[in-house]
Design an enzyme around this catalytic site. Structure first.
Site, PDB file in Angstrom:
ATOM      1  N   GLY A  46       0.837  -1.197   0.000  1.00 51.11           N
ATOM      2  CA  GLY A  46       0.000   0.000   0.000  1.00 51.11           C
ATOM      3  C   GLY A  46       0.870   1.245   0.000  1.00 51.11           C
ATOM      4  O   GLY A  46       2.079   1.171   0.274  1.00 51.11           O
ATOM      5  N   GLN A  51       2.514  10.111   1.970  1.00 55.15           N
ATOM      6  CA  GLN A  51       3.849   9.486   2.076  1.00 55.15           C
ATOM      7  C   GLN A  51       4.781   9.937   0.949  1.00 55.15           C
ATOM      8  O   GLN A  51       5.999   9.780   1.057  1.00 55.15           O
ATOM      9  CB  GLN A  51       3.723   7.957   2.038  1.00 55.15           C
ATOM     10  N   CYS A  93       5.851  -0.066   7.887  1.00 52.30           N
ATOM     11  CA  CYS A  93       5.408   1.120   7.162  1.00 52.30           C
ATOM     12  C   CYS A  93       6.582   1.626   6.336  1.00 52.30           C
ATOM     13  O   CYS A  93       7.708   1.721   6.851  1.00 52.30           O
ATOM     14  CB  CYS A  93       4.969   2.189   8.166  1.00 52.30           C
ATOM     15  N   LEU A  94       6.303   1.954   5.094  1.00 50.37           N
ATOM     16  CA  LEU A  94       7.383   2.430   4.219  1.00 50.37           C
ATOM     17  C   LEU A  94       7.933   3.767   4.707  1.00 50.37           C
ATOM     18  O   LEU A  94       9.043   4.151   4.336  1.00 50.37           O
ATOM     19  CB  LEU A  94       6.875   2.539   2.771  1.00 50.37           C
ATOM     20  N   HIS A 135      -4.634   0.858   7.418  1.00 57.60           N
ATOM     21  CA  HIS A 135      -3.302   1.490   7.507  1.00 57.60           C
ATOM     22  C   HIS A 135      -3.236   2.716   6.576  1.00 57.60           C
ATOM     23  O   HIS A 135      -2.752   3.777   6.974  1.00 57.60           O
ATOM     24  CB  HIS A 135      -2.246   0.446   7.131  1.00 57.60           C
ATOM     25  N   GLU A 136      -3.743   2.561   5.345  1.00 55.80           N
ATOM     26  CA  GLU A 136      -3.641   3.672   4.374  1.00 55.80           C
ATOM     27  C   GLU A 136      -4.602   4.814   4.720  1.00 55.80           C
ATOM     28  O   GLU A 136      -4.253   5.989   4.569  1.00 55.80           O
ATOM     29  CB  GLU A 136      -3.904   3.173   2.947  1.00 55.80           C
ATOM     30  N   HIS A 139      -3.102   6.895   7.249  1.00 59.66           N
ATOM     31  CA  HIS A 139      -2.143   7.864   6.685  1.00 59.66           C
ATOM     32  C   HIS A 139      -2.868   9.130   6.212  1.00 59.66           C
ATOM     33  O   HIS A 139      -2.364  10.242   6.383  1.00 59.66           O
ATOM     34  CB  HIS A 139      -1.402   7.262   5.481  1.00 59.66           C
TER      35      HIS A 139
HETATM   36  O1  K1U Z   1       1.597   2.464   3.778  1.00 57.10           O
HETATM   37  C1  K1U Z   1       2.664   1.888   3.880  1.00 57.10           C
HETATM   38  O2  K1U Z   1       3.568   2.318   4.577  1.00 57.10           O
HETATM   39  C2  K1U Z   1       2.864   0.602   3.145  1.00 57.10           C
HETATM   40  C3  K1U Z   1       2.739  -0.583   4.077  1.00 57.10           C
HETATM   41  C4  K1U Z   1       1.269  -0.933   4.211  1.00 57.10           C
HETATM   42  C5  K1U Z   1       0.945  -2.073   5.109  1.00 57.10           C
HETATM   43  C6  K1U Z   1      -0.246  -2.666   4.930  1.00 57.10           C
HETATM   44  C7  K1U Z   1      -0.625  -3.727   5.713  1.00 57.10           C
HETATM   45  C8  K1U Z   1       0.198  -4.194   6.698  1.00 57.10           C
HETATM   46  C9  K1U Z   1       1.378  -3.581   6.879  1.00 57.10           C
HETATM   47  C10 K1U Z   1       1.768  -2.524   6.097  1.00 57.10           C
HETATM   48  C11 K1U Z   1       3.537  -1.707   3.499  1.00 57.10           C
HETATM   49  O3  K1U Z   1       3.295  -2.160   2.439  1.00 57.10           O
HETATM   50  S1  K1U Z   1       4.870  -2.264   4.461  1.00 57.10           S
HETATM   51  C12 K1U Z   1       5.573  -3.573   3.462  1.00 57.10           C
HETATM   52  C13 K1U Z   1       4.768  -4.805   3.503  1.00 57.10           C
HETATM   53  O4  K1U Z   1       3.909  -4.967   4.361  1.00 57.10           O
HETATM   54  C14 K1U Z   1       5.031  -5.861   2.512  1.00 57.10           C
HETATM   55  C15 K1U Z   1       5.995  -5.743   1.568  1.00 57.10           C
HETATM   56  C16 K1U Z   1       6.201  -6.748   0.640  1.00 57.10           C
HETATM   57  C17 K1U Z   1       5.440  -7.869   0.662  1.00 57.10           C
HETATM   58  C18 K1U Z   1       4.452  -7.999   1.621  1.00 57.10           C
HETATM   59  C19 K1U Z   1       4.245  -6.999   2.559  1.00 57.10           C
HETATM   60 ZN    ZN Z   2       2.526   3.232   6.264  1.00 59.02          ZN
END
Ligand code: K1U
Ligand code: ZN
Length: 172
Positions: A46, A51, A93-94, A135-136, A139
Protein backbone atom coordinates in the site's frame (compact mmCIF):
# COMPACT_ATOMS: atom_id res chain seq x y z
CA UNK A 1 5.78 6.97 -15.03
CA UNK A 2 8.09 8.00 -12.21
CA UNK A 3 9.34 6.69 -8.91
CA UNK A 4 8.43 9.09 -6.10
CA UNK A 5 10.46 9.78 -2.98
CA UNK A 6 8.88 8.29 0.16
CA UNK A 7 8.91 10.58 3.19
CA UNK A 8 10.04 9.15 6.51
CA UNK A 9 8.97 9.71 10.12
CA UNK A 10 9.11 12.38 11.62
CA UNK A 11 8.27 14.36 8.44
CA UNK A 12 5.48 16.80 9.51
CA UNK A 13 3.40 16.03 6.39
CA UNK A 14 2.82 12.51 7.77
CA UNK A 15 0.99 14.05 10.77
CA UNK A 16 -1.27 16.29 8.68
CA UNK A 17 -4.84 15.23 7.66
CA UNK A 18 -5.07 15.15 3.84
CA UNK A 19 -7.63 17.16 1.85
CA UNK A 20 -10.50 15.57 -0.14
CA UNK A 21 -9.94 15.24 -3.90
CA UNK A 22 -12.31 17.36 -6.00
CA UNK A 23 -10.71 17.30 -9.46
CA UNK A 24 -10.67 14.01 -11.35
CA UNK A 25 -8.17 14.96 -14.02
CA UNK A 26 -5.05 13.73 -15.82
CA UNK A 27 -2.83 15.00 -12.97
CA UNK A 28 -4.68 12.73 -10.52
CA UNK A 29 -4.33 9.75 -12.89
CA UNK A 30 -0.59 10.40 -13.22
CA UNK A 31 -0.15 10.65 -9.44
CA UNK A 32 -2.01 7.34 -8.92
CA UNK A 33 0.15 5.67 -11.60
CA UNK A 34 3.39 6.98 -10.06
CA UNK A 35 2.27 5.93 -6.58
CA UNK A 36 1.50 2.40 -7.81
CA UNK A 37 4.93 2.17 -9.45
CA UNK A 38 6.58 3.45 -6.24
CA UNK A 39 4.61 0.95 -4.10
CA UNK A 40 5.57 -2.03 -6.33
CA UNK A 41 9.23 -0.93 -6.39
CA UNK A 42 9.50 -0.45 -2.59
CA UNK A 43 8.08 -3.19 -2.34
CA UNK A 44 4.93 -2.58 -0.35
CA UNK A 45 1.27 -3.57 -0.33
CA UNK A 46 0.00 0.00 0.00
CA UNK A 47 0.97 3.65 -0.28
CA UNK A 48 -0.87 6.87 0.61
CA UNK A 49 -0.34 10.24 -1.11
CA UNK A 50 0.98 12.02 2.04
CA UNK A 51 3.85 9.49 2.08
CA UNK A 52 5.03 10.94 -1.24
CA UNK A 53 4.52 14.54 -0.15
CA UNK A 54 1.00 15.11 -1.51
CA UNK A 55 -1.61 16.03 1.13
CA UNK A 56 -4.61 14.58 -0.80
CA UNK A 57 -6.94 11.67 0.03
CA UNK A 58 -5.57 9.12 -2.42
CA UNK A 59 -4.16 5.64 -1.68
CA UNK A 60 -3.11 2.59 -3.68
CA UNK A 61 -3.21 -0.99 -2.40
CA UNK A 62 -2.26 -4.35 -3.91
CA UNK A 63 -2.27 -7.34 -1.58
CA UNK A 64 -2.16 -10.04 -4.30
CA UNK A 65 0.24 -12.90 -3.54
CA UNK A 66 3.41 -13.20 -5.66
CA UNK A 67 1.92 -16.09 -7.68
CA UNK A 68 -1.34 -14.19 -8.37
CA UNK A 69 -1.99 -11.49 -10.99
CA UNK A 70 -1.78 -7.88 -9.72
CA UNK A 71 -4.96 -6.59 -8.04
CA UNK A 72 -4.42 -2.85 -7.83
CA UNK A 73 -6.95 -0.83 -5.86
CA UNK A 74 -6.89 2.93 -6.33
CA UNK A 75 -8.88 4.57 -3.55
CA UNK A 76 -9.91 8.20 -3.93
CA UNK A 77 -11.49 9.80 -0.83
CA UNK A 78 -11.84 6.41 0.95
CA UNK A 79 -13.95 6.08 4.09
CA UNK A 80 -14.54 3.06 6.31
CA UNK A 81 -18.30 2.62 6.60
CA UNK A 82 -18.44 -0.57 8.68
CA UNK A 83 -15.85 -2.52 10.69
CA UNK A 84 -16.20 -6.00 12.17
CA UNK A 85 -14.07 -8.51 14.07
CA UNK A 86 -10.62 -8.14 15.56
CA UNK A 87 -7.14 -8.71 14.24
CA UNK A 88 -3.67 -8.19 15.70
CA UNK A 89 -0.99 -8.63 13.03
CA UNK A 90 2.54 -7.35 12.67
CA UNK A 91 2.77 -4.22 10.52
CA UNK A 92 5.53 -2.21 8.96
CA UNK A 93 5.41 1.12 7.16
CA UNK A 94 7.38 2.43 4.22
CA UNK A 95 7.65 5.74 6.11
CA UNK A 96 9.07 4.02 9.23
CA UNK A 97 11.60 1.63 7.66
CA UNK A 98 13.11 -1.05 9.91
CA UNK A 99 10.39 -0.98 12.59
CA UNK A 100 7.61 -3.56 12.95
CA UNK A 101 4.92 -3.99 15.62
CA UNK A 102 1.62 -5.76 16.17
CA UNK A 103 -1.37 -3.45 15.78
CA UNK A 104 -4.99 -4.01 16.85
CA UNK A 105 -7.33 -3.53 13.86
CA UNK A 106 -10.74 -4.67 12.62
CA UNK A 107 -10.58 -7.91 10.65
CA UNK A 108 -13.26 -6.94 8.09
CA UNK A 109 -14.12 -3.51 6.72
CA UNK A 110 -16.43 -1.99 4.13
CA UNK A 111 -14.79 0.92 2.36
CA UNK A 112 -16.63 3.55 0.32
CA UNK A 113 -14.42 5.42 -2.14
CA UNK A 114 -14.36 6.99 -5.60
CA UNK A 115 -12.47 5.70 -8.59
CA UNK A 116 -10.28 7.87 -10.83
CA UNK A 117 -13.39 9.02 -12.75
CA UNK A 118 -15.11 10.08 -9.54
CA UNK A 119 -17.63 7.21 -9.61
CA UNK A 120 -18.67 5.93 -6.16
CA UNK A 121 -17.58 2.37 -5.24
CA UNK A 122 -17.86 0.06 -2.25
CA UNK A 123 -15.57 -2.85 -1.39
CA UNK A 124 -15.67 -5.43 1.36
CA UNK A 125 -12.20 -6.38 2.52
CA UNK A 126 -10.77 -8.95 4.92
CA UNK A 127 -7.34 -10.31 5.82
CA UNK A 128 -4.32 -8.31 4.64
CA UNK A 129 -6.45 -6.09 2.35
CA UNK A 130 -8.60 -5.02 5.34
CA UNK A 131 -5.45 -4.19 7.35
CA UNK A 132 -3.93 -2.29 4.40
CA UNK A 133 -7.16 -0.26 3.94
CA UNK A 134 -7.06 0.77 7.63
CA UNK A 135 -3.30 1.49 7.51
CA UNK A 136 -3.64 3.67 4.37
CA UNK A 137 -6.77 5.54 5.56
CA UNK A 138 -4.89 6.25 8.80
CA UNK A 139 -2.14 7.86 6.69
CA UNK A 140 -4.80 10.11 5.10
CA UNK A 141 -5.83 11.18 8.62
CA UNK A 142 -2.23 11.88 9.69
CA UNK A 143 -2.01 8.72 11.81
CA UNK A 144 0.96 6.30 11.73
CA UNK A 145 0.83 2.67 12.89
CA UNK A 146 3.12 3.58 15.82
CA UNK A 147 0.37 5.94 17.06
CA UNK A 148 -1.68 2.81 17.85
CA UNK A 149 0.97 1.44 20.23
CA UNK A 150 0.76 1.66 24.03
CA UNK A 151 2.71 4.58 25.59
CA UNK A 152 5.43 2.12 26.70
CA UNK A 153 5.84 0.55 23.23
CA UNK A 154 5.77 4.00 21.62
CA UNK A 155 8.58 5.23 23.85
CA UNK A 156 10.58 2.05 23.00
CA UNK A 157 9.93 2.84 19.32
CA UNK A 158 11.22 6.42 19.73
CA UNK A 159 14.42 5.16 21.42
CA UNK A 160 14.98 2.50 18.75
CA UNK A 161 14.32 5.04 15.98
CA UNK A 162 16.80 7.51 17.51
CA UNK A 163 19.45 4.77 17.66
CA UNK A 164 18.79 3.83 14.02
CA UNK A 165 19.20 7.49 12.99
CA UNK A 166 22.43 7.80 15.00
CA UNK A 167 23.83 4.64 13.38
CA UNK A 168 22.90 6.00 9.94
CA UNK A 169 24.69 9.29 10.72
CA UNK A 170 27.82 7.31 11.66
CA UNK A 171 28.02 5.52 8.30
CA UNK A 172 27.43 8.74 6.31
O1 K1U B 1 1.60 2.46 3.78
C1 K1U B 1 2.66 1.89 3.88
O2 K1U B 1 3.57 2.32 4.58
C2 K1U B 1 2.86 0.60 3.14
C3 K1U B 1 2.74 -0.58 4.08
C4 K1U B 1 1.27 -0.93 4.21
C5 K1U B 1 0.95 -2.07 5.11
C6 K1U B 1 -0.25 -2.67 4.93
C7 K1U B 1 -0.63 -3.73 5.71
C8 K1U B 1 0.20 -4.19 6.70
C9 K1U B 1 1.38 -3.58 6.88
C10 K1U B 1 1.77 -2.52 6.10
C11 K1U B 1 3.54 -1.71 3.50
O3 K1U B 1 3.29 -2.16 2.44
S1 K1U B 1 4.87 -2.26 4.46
C12 K1U B 1 5.57 -3.57 3.46
C13 K1U B 1 4.77 -4.81 3.50
O4 K1U B 1 3.91 -4.97 4.36
C14 K1U B 1 5.03 -5.86 2.51
C15 K1U B 1 6.00 -5.74 1.57
C16 K1U B 1 6.20 -6.75 0.64
C17 K1U B 1 5.44 -7.87 0.66
C18 K1U B 1 4.45 -8.00 1.62
C19 K1U B 1 4.25 -7.00 2.56
ZN1 ZN C 1 2.53 3.23 6.26
Amino acid sequence: MALLQIRHYPDPLLKQPAAPIEHFDEQLRQLAEDMAETMYAAPGVGLAAPQVGVALRLAVIDCAAKDEPPALLVLVNPQIVTSEGESCEEEGCLSVPGFYAKVDRSSRVRVRFQDLDGSPKLIEAEGLTAIACQHEIDHLDGVLFVDHLSPLKRSLFRKKWQKLQERQQEVM
